[in-house]
Motif scaffolding. Structure first.
Motif, mmCIF file in Angstrom:
data_model
loop_
_atom_site.group_PDB
_atom_site.id
_atom_site.type_symbol
_atom_site.label_atom_id
_atom_site.label_comp_id
_atom_site.label_asym_id
_atom_site.label_seq_id
_atom_site.Cartn_x
_atom_site.Cartn_y
_atom_site.Cartn_z
ATOM 1 N N THR A 111 0.844 -1.204 0.000
ATOM 2 C CA THR A 111 0.000 0.000 0.000
ATOM 3 C C THR A 111 0.872 1.244 0.000
ATOM 4 O OG1 THR A 111 -1.622 -1.237 1.296
ATOM 5 C CG2 THR A 111 -1.937 1.133 1.137
ATOM 6 N N GLN A 112 0.998 1.880 -1.153
ATOM 7 C CA GLN A 112 1.799 3.103 -1.293
ATOM 8 C C GLN A 112 0.855 4.247 -1.707
ATOM 9 O OE1 GLN A 112 5.209 3.334 -0.920
ATOM 10 N NE2 GLN A 112 5.681 1.178 -0.599
ATOM 11 N N THR A 113 0.072 4.741 -0.741
ATOM 12 C CA THR A 113 -0.958 5.742 -1.037
ATOM 13 C C THR A 113 -0.354 7.086 -1.433
ATOM 14 O OG1 THR A 113 -2.349 4.632 0.606
ATOM 15 C CG2 THR A 113 -3.068 6.794 -0.167
ATOM 16 N N GLY A 114 0.683 7.516 -0.699
ATOM 17 C CA GLY A 114 1.307 8.797 -1.011
ATOM 18 C C GLY A 114 1.839 8.847 -2.432
ATOM 19 N N ARG A 115 2.441 7.757 -2.860
ATOM 20 C CA ARG A 115 2.986 7.687 -4.216
ATOM 21 C C ARG A 115 1.873 7.814 -5.260
ATOM 22 N NH1 ARG A 115 6.958 2.732 -6.209
ATOM 23 N NH2 ARG A 115 7.649 3.670 -8.184
ATOM 24 N N ALA A 116 0.713 7.218 -4.962
ATOM 25 C CA ALA A 116 -0.415 7.280 -5.896
ATOM 26 C C ALA A 116 -0.977 8.698 -6.000
ATOM 27 C CB ALA A 116 -1.503 6.308 -5.453
ATOM 28 N N ALA A 120 -1.098 11.142 -9.335
ATOM 29 C CA ALA A 120 -2.304 11.801 -9.848
ATOM 30 C C ALA A 120 -2.046 13.278 -10.142
ATOM 31 C CB ALA A 120 -3.449 11.648 -8.854
ATOM 32 N N VAL A 121 -1.328 13.941 -9.231
ATOM 33 C CA VAL A 121 -1.051 15.370 -9.401
ATOM 34 C C VAL A 121 -0.077 15.606 -10.551
ATOM 35 C CG1 VAL A 121 -0.079 17.422 -8.296
ATOM 36 C CG2 VAL A 121 -1.524 15.864 -6.980
ATOM 37 N N ASP A 153 3.168 14.932 2.425
ATOM 38 C CA ASP A 153 3.751 15.816 1.407
ATOM 39 C C ASP A 153 2.950 15.772 0.110
ATOM 40 O OD1 ASP A 153 5.691 16.547 3.168
ATOM 41 O OD2 ASP A 153 7.248 15.253 2.345
ATOM 42 N N ALA A 154 2.563 14.565 -0.308
ATOM 43 C CA ALA A 154 1.805 14.432 -1.556
ATOM 44 C C ALA A 154 0.451 15.124 -1.451
ATOM 45 C CB ALA A 154 1.615 12.956 -1.904
ATOM 46 N N ILE A 182 -4.764 13.275 4.485
ATOM 47 C CA ILE A 182 -4.965 13.197 3.045
ATOM 48 C C ILE A 182 -5.988 14.226 2.566
ATOM 49 C CG2 ILE A 182 -5.936 11.739 1.209
ATOM 50 C CD1 ILE A 182 -4.724 9.325 2.669
ATOM 51 N N ALA A 183 -7.096 14.364 3.307
ATOM 52 C CA ALA A 183 -8.255 15.110 2.834
ATOM 53 C C ALA A 183 -8.138 16.608 3.085
ATOM 54 C CB ALA A 183 -9.517 14.572 3.500
#
Length: 572
Positions: A111-116, A120-121, A153-154, A182-183
Motif C-alpha cells: 500500500t503506497q498511497t502517497g505515491r499514488a 495523480a497530481v 507531502d503528496a 490526506i483530505a
C-alpha cells in the motif's frame, strides 16, 4: 460593398445571439469537473472487495454527464506502484466509462498511497486537455489500510495545485489521522468511513452529495466558527443594499424591511451559476406584519427565461400554509403543500422557517420544530437563464412588505440539524435580550416596582441542544524521544511470498571482434597400412535379365578372293 459587409455581420451575430437567448439547465450533472478516483488495489483488499469498490465508483459516477463539455473521469489503481487504468477524457460517455471500469483487473501488492496521490497530481491532472476551462479538480482516495509511505507531502502538494481531495476509509485497519492528513479541511466534510466493502454503498448518497456540493456550491457562509457551503441570499440578492435596515429579533440582530417599492430581483446565473445540489436547506428568519400576514406570495423563487417556476417557497396567509415548488422529470413542476402547523408563522412575530430538501422527500420546520415530511418525485436540473426574486406576489412582480433577518440556502443537508432558531427570544429566552418590539406590548410603562421576595429555586432545566462541532484543533508539539526498548524476540519465519513479476529482458550484447586466423599445423606422419580384407563368399547367381533390344545391323563383310579354275570333266 458596405451594405454587404453589414449584412454578413448580421448573419454572423444572429446565431450567437440566439444561442445566448436559449435557456440552459445547470446542476450536478452538468458540472465541469476533472474527477480522478485513486483506488487501493493492495493484497488486503482482495478480488471480491475490489469488484465491489469498482461498482461503487460506477454508482457514484452515474450522477454526472460524462462528456468533453462537462465531467471527465480518470481511474488510478495503486499498490506498490500506481497504474493509470483510465485517462482523463478518453471516454466521452457514461456507458463507455462504465465498461472500462468493469474491465479493470486487480493488482495486489503493498500500500503506497502517497505515491499514488503524487502520481495523480504530476501525471493525471496535469494531462487534462481543458485545464483553463475546468472549474473543479477533485480526487477521491479509497483505501482500506495504513499507507506504507508518507501521505502528507503528496496531499499538501495536491491542495497547493488546487485539487480537492476526499478520503474514503473502508474497514477497521484504517488510520483516522492518515485520512485527515490526506483530505481537505474540515475533515468532517472531506473524510468518509465505511465499515467494510459490503456496506460501502451505504455512504453512496453522502459521497454523491459531497461531490455535488463541491461542484455547484463554491461560496462559503461563516457559521459558528466554521464555513458552510451555500448561498447567503441577503448578500447575493443585494437585500442589504436595496432594503431599509431595521431592528431584528434581538438587540444584537439586524433585519431588513422590504416595502412595495423594493424590488429584489437578480439574474439566476449570478446567484446559482451551477444550479442547486440534490439536497439543501432553505432557512429564513422573518416577520409578517399587517397585510403581509394575509397574502399569498413567494418568499423566494427561481424563474426560467419563460417565467416558469423552477424552485419556490410560497407563504399563504389565507390558509396558514407553506408550499415548496421544484422541478419534475415527468411534469413541468411539482408542488408540496404543508397545510398544518404553521399558524404561528402568521401571528406578526419573528419566526424561523426551514425547508429541508432531499432527493426523495421534503421536510418543513418552524422555530426548530419539525412540522411535516412529504415524499418528493425525482427532480430535473433547473434553468439558470431567468430571474431569482424575493417576496413577490404569486404570478406578479409586486413586492410584498416583509421583514427579513436571515435568508440562506445551505448545500449540506445536515446543517438543518446544526442551525438553531436561538436568534429568536421566544425560542431560546435564557441569556437573551429581546427588542422592545419583540415584547409586543402596547401598554404604558409604569415606574419601576420594588424588588420582590426571593423566589424558590426552580427545577433543573432540560439538557440543552448539542452545539455545533468545534474547529479542528492545532497539531500538538512533537514529544520527546522515548528510551530504547529491549530487543524483541525473533519472529517466526513468514510464509513464502507470491512470485515476483518477471523482469524486463536485458539489452542485446554487442558483437565481438573477429580474431586473427590461427597458425598452420605441422604435417603429420603417414598412417600405417591397413590389413588386407578377407575375400567374401561367392554370391548366388543373379536372375536372368530382360532381353535386350535388337542390335544394329552389322556392316557388310569383305569381298573374298577369286578361287582356282576347274575344268568341266563329268566322268568320275
Amino acid at each position: 460593398m458596405l451594405l454587404w459587409s453589414l449584412w454578413s455581420a448580421i448573419l454572423l451575430l444572429t446565431p450567437l445571439e440566439a444561442a445566448e437567448e436559449d435557456d440552459v439547465r445547470a446542476g450536478c450533472s452538468t458540472a465541469v469537473n476533472d474527477l480522478v478516483y485513486i483506488v487501493d488495489g493492495s493484497w488486503s483488499v482482495g478480488t471480491s472487495d475490489f469488484e465491489t469498490a469498482k461498482q461503487w465508483l460506477i454508482n457514484i459516477t452515474s450522477q454526472f454527464d460524462i462528456s468533453s463539455q462537462y465531467t471527465q473521469v480518470a481511474v488510478i489503481q495503486y499498490s506498490d506502484t500506481p497504474r493509470l487504468e483510465i485517462s482523463l477524457g478518453i471516454h466521452q460517455g457514461g456507458p463507455k466509462l462504465i465498461e472500462a471500469i468493469q474491465g479493470i483487473t486487480y493488482l495486489g501488492g503493498n500500500t503506497q498511497t502517497g505515491r499514488a496521490i503524487k502520481f495523480a497530481v504530476d501525471h493525471v491532472f496535469s494531462s487534462s486537455q481543458r485545464a483553463s476551462q475546468v472549474k473543479n479538480r477533485i480526487a477521491v482516495v479509497v483505501t482500506d489500510g495504513k499507507s506504507q509511505d508518507d501521505v502528507v507531502d503528496a496531499s499538501v502538494e495536491a491542495r497547493a495545485e488546487g485539487v480537492t481531495v476526499f478520503a474514503v476509509g473502508v474497514g477497521s485497519e484504517i488510520t483516522t489521522s492518515e485520512l485527515v492528513s490526506i483530505a481537505n479541511r474540515p475533515s468532517s466534510a472531506y473524510v468518509l468511513y465505511a465499515e467494510d466493502y459490503t456496506t460501502i454503498d451505504r455512504i453512496r448518497d453522502n459521497m454523491e452529495q459531497k461531490l455535488c456540493e463541491e461542484s455547484v456550491c463554491p461560496t462559503r457562509i461563516p457559521v459558528a466558527s466554521r464555513d458552510e457551503k451555500g448561498f447567503e441570499l441577503l448578500l447575493g440578492m443585494n437585500i442589504q443594499k436595496k432594503a431599509k435596515k431595521t431592528s431584528g429579533s434581538l438587540i444584537s440582530e439586524a433585519a431588513y424591511s422590504l416595502t412595495a417599492s423594493t424590488d429584489i430581483t437578480e439574474n439566476t446565473r449570478d446567484i446559482f451559476p451551477e444550479g442547486l445540489p440534490p439536497s439543501y436547506v432553505f432557512v429564513a428568519t422573518l416577520r409578517l406584519k399587517g397585510s403581509s400576514s394575509k397574502l399569498t406570495f413567494d418568499l423566494w423563487r427561481v424563474l426560467s427565461k419563460d417565467k416558469e417556476i423552477q424552485a419556490a417557497v410560497t407563504l399563504s396567509g389565507n390558509d396558514k400554509s407553506v408550499t415548496f415548488t421544484t422541478t419534475s422529470r415527468t411534469e413541468n413542476w411539482q408542488r408540496i403543500t404543508f397545510k398544518n402547523g404553521f399558524q404561528n408563522l402568521y401571528d406578526g412575530k419573528w419566526h424561523q422557517l426551514k425547508v429541508l430538501v432531499r432527493p426523495s422527500q421534503v421536510t418543513s420546520f418552524l422555530d426548530d420544530q419539525p412540522i411535516q415530511k412529504i415524499m418528493l418525485e425525482p427532480v430535473e436540473p433547473m434553468y439558470i437563464n431567468g430571474k431569482t426574486q424575493v417576496a413577490k406576489r404569486r404570478g406578479t412582480d409586486i413586492t410584498v412588505p416583509v421583514e427579513i433577518q436571515k435568508l440562506r440556502l445551505y448545500c449540506d443537508p445536515h446543517q438543518s440539524e446544526r442551525e438553531t432558531a436561538c436568534e429568536i427570544y421566544s425560542v431560546c429566552p435564557l441569556n437573551r435580550t429581546a427588542t422592545d418590539e419583540e415584547e409586543d406590548c402596547n401598554c404604558v410603562v409604569g415606574p419601576k416596582g420594588q424588588a420582590g421576595l426571593p423566589g424558590r429555586m426552580g427545577f433543573r432545566g432540560e439538557k440543552g441542544r448539542e452545539g455545533p462541532p468545534g474547529p479542528d484543533g492545532k497539531s500538538g508539539k512533537d514529544g520527546t524521544h522515548g528510551d530504547l526498548g529491549p530487543s524483541g524476540f525473533t519472529g517466526m519465519k513468514g510464509e513464502v511470498g507470491p512470485a515476483g513479476l518477471s523482469g524486463d529482458p536485458g539489452l542485446k550484447g554487442l558483437k565481438g571482434d573477429r580474431g586473427d586466423p590461427g597458425l598452420s599445423g605441422e604435417t603429420g606422419p603417414p598412417g600405417t597400412k591397413g590389413l588386407p580384407a578377407d575375400k567374401g563368399e561367392l554370391g548366388p547367381p543373379g536372375e536372368a535379365g530382360p532381353m535386350g533390344e535388337p542390335g544394329l545391323p552389322g556392316s557388310g563383310g569383305l569381298v573374298g578372293t577369286t578361287g582356282p579354275k576347274v575344268s568341266a570333266d563329268c566322268s568320275f
